[in-house]
Design a protein around this motif. Sequence first.
Motif, PDB file in Angstrom:
ATOM      1  N   SER A  63       0.810  -1.218   0.000  1.00  0.00           N
ATOM      2  CA  SER A  63       0.000   0.000   0.000  1.00  0.00           C
ATOM      3  C   SER A  63       0.841   1.265   0.000  1.00  0.00           C
ATOM      4  N   TYR A  64       2.004   1.230   0.607  1.00  0.00           N
ATOM      5  CA  TYR A  64       2.872   2.415   0.607  1.00  0.00           C
ATOM      6  C   TYR A  64       3.176   2.842  -0.825  1.00  0.00           C
TER       7      TYR A  64
ATOM      8  N   SER B 192       1.125   8.252   1.361  1.00  0.00           N
ATOM      9  CA  SER B 192       2.014   7.137   1.660  1.00  0.00           C
ATOM     10  C   SER B 192       2.638   7.290   3.048  1.00  0.00           C
TER      11      SER B 192
ATOM     12  N   TYR C  41       0.103   6.219   5.581  1.00  0.00           N
ATOM     13  CA  TYR C  41      -0.028   4.763   5.651  1.00  0.00           C
ATOM     14  C   TYR C  41       1.078   4.158   6.514  1.00  0.00           C
TER      15      TYR C  41
ATOM     16  N   GLN D 140       0.432   4.933  10.150  1.00  0.00           N
ATOM     17  CA  GLN D 140      -0.560   4.038  10.733  1.00  0.00           C
ATOM     18  C   GLN D 140      -0.006   2.638  10.928  1.00  0.00           C
ATOM     19  N   THR D 141       0.820   2.194   9.987  1.00  0.00           N
ATOM     20  CA  THR D 141       1.378   0.849  10.075  1.00  0.00           C
ATOM     21  C   THR D 141       2.200   0.672  11.341  1.00  0.00           C
TER      22      THR D 141
ATOM     23  N   ARG E  47      -7.522   1.223   9.620  1.00  0.00           N
ATOM     24  CA  ARG E  47      -7.077   0.919   8.263  1.00  0.00           C
ATOM     25  C   ARG E  47      -7.947   1.524   7.170  1.00  0.00           C
TER      26      ARG E  47
ATOM     27  N   ILE F  82      -7.440   5.458   5.045  1.00  0.00           N
ATOM     28  CA  ILE F  82      -6.241   5.658   4.238  1.00  0.00           C
ATOM     29  C   ILE F  82      -5.958   4.466   3.343  1.00  0.00           C
ATOM     30  N   GLN F  83      -5.965   3.258   3.925  1.00  0.00           N
ATOM     31  CA  GLN F  83      -5.535   2.101   3.144  1.00  0.00           C
ATOM     32  C   GLN F  83      -6.585   1.639   2.151  1.00  0.00           C
TER      33      GLN F  83
ATOM     34  N   GLN G 126      -6.795   3.671  -1.298  1.00  0.00           N
ATOM     35  CA  GLN G 126      -6.293   2.902  -2.436  1.00  0.00           C
ATOM     36  C   GLN G 126      -7.296   2.847  -3.574  1.00  0.00           C
TER      37      GLN G 126
END
Length: 439
Positions: free
Chosen positions: A70-71, A88, A91, A94-95, A358, A361-362, A366
């Motif tokens: 995802s980045y 990015s 993401y 958050q990760t 999640r 953003i993810q 996406q």
Amino acid sequence: MPRRLNLLQGTALNMIDMVGIGPFVVLPLVIKTLGGPQFLWAWILGAVVSVVDAFVWSELGAAFPQAGGSYKFLKISYGEQRWGRLLSFLYVWQTLIQAPLVVASGAIGFAQYMSYLMPLDDWQRRAVSGGVVILIIILLYRKIDSIGKIGLIMWGAVLITLGWIIIGGLSNPQIPLSETLGSMGTVSGGLIAAGLGQASVKTIYCYLGYYNVCHLGGEIKNPTRNIPASMFISIAGIAGLYLLMNISVVSVVPWQQAQNSDFIVSTFVETLYGPSAAKLATILVLLVAFSSLFAVLLGYSRVPYAAAADGQFFRIFARLHPTRQFPYVSLLFLGGLGFVFSLLFRLGDVITAILAMRIVIQFVGQAVGLLLLHRRRKASEFPFRMPLYPLPVLLAIGIWLFIFFSTGTTFMLSGLTVIGLGVVAFLVSAGVRRQWPFN
């Protein structure tokens, strides 16, 4: 990093990531939320959401098979020199929080089932969950080709465990199957919909991981074919296993009893075969949970590495082990934070927080990014093309927003707060470096 993972190994790593401890601890929670056999609809919705979203991942993963998943997708979709930098960064930000939460959820569930084998007080459970995380870190501290072989062995344990539950229940039903399936439609659609969103938050958590292969995109052989194929094979296989497992369990243990069980699989096997067999089943569940943690930490450890190698994160995370060629700093950081979280939080709250954090953003980010990419690039630049584009993308966005609102106000606000803090951190970092939007 070398491309050494084939389709079988990629699929295995997806599936052990998806299963984990989730279905064994979530099943009672879903039944309690919907209050009866209607809980099967939540598992069906989880599979539908996964398939729809997998079309988005497949187009992006096949077009950009690189470490970080995802980045990379967010950065390329929104523009590598402008908004893509922000998305990015958010993401990865958050990760650093949600990936350790995922690790913690598996470790906490592991300790919960361990207490069936031996009585554990609260602190002993925490010690078990923390010890599991440390052992996972030790196992992952090696080359990727040997990890692929370990993943296949763990995948075998997943299939054996689910197979035993399915065959045992369907071949020795205590409650007629027609009674269980027939009662799925006895409640009005409005009443089902009222609880379906909350229940689906839990079931979707059990499907998450079908995209794990995208995080390992830089290490997959023939990625334009194997990345999409591994995701759809994983979802189809796991959806079938989940539905059969749920039907099998409630055909032996009445749902009124199942919804209050902390060890539903152990209770199920004990009902059929006695306490000794239940202990063996519990050991298999623990092995499955351990396998999932293995795949989860493997995939997420590549995300901070990819960002750092790209110059958008702390450089120390870009370091590869000098002889074994894996991002050891990223692995140690996420694993260490997962260890801390496993000592601090409760399972139910962790599961909901993971999904709420999640989605914006993810998953939604996406999907919107893919729409932007299609406006800028030719169709020939996408090796995999979803059918009926853009309908699956729009459907995915709508479903994810529905699930986000279903997590509840508290978790929605906590997820948005993390995003807000990430924006502040990005602006401070960009200002110091004199990068966009300050250059």
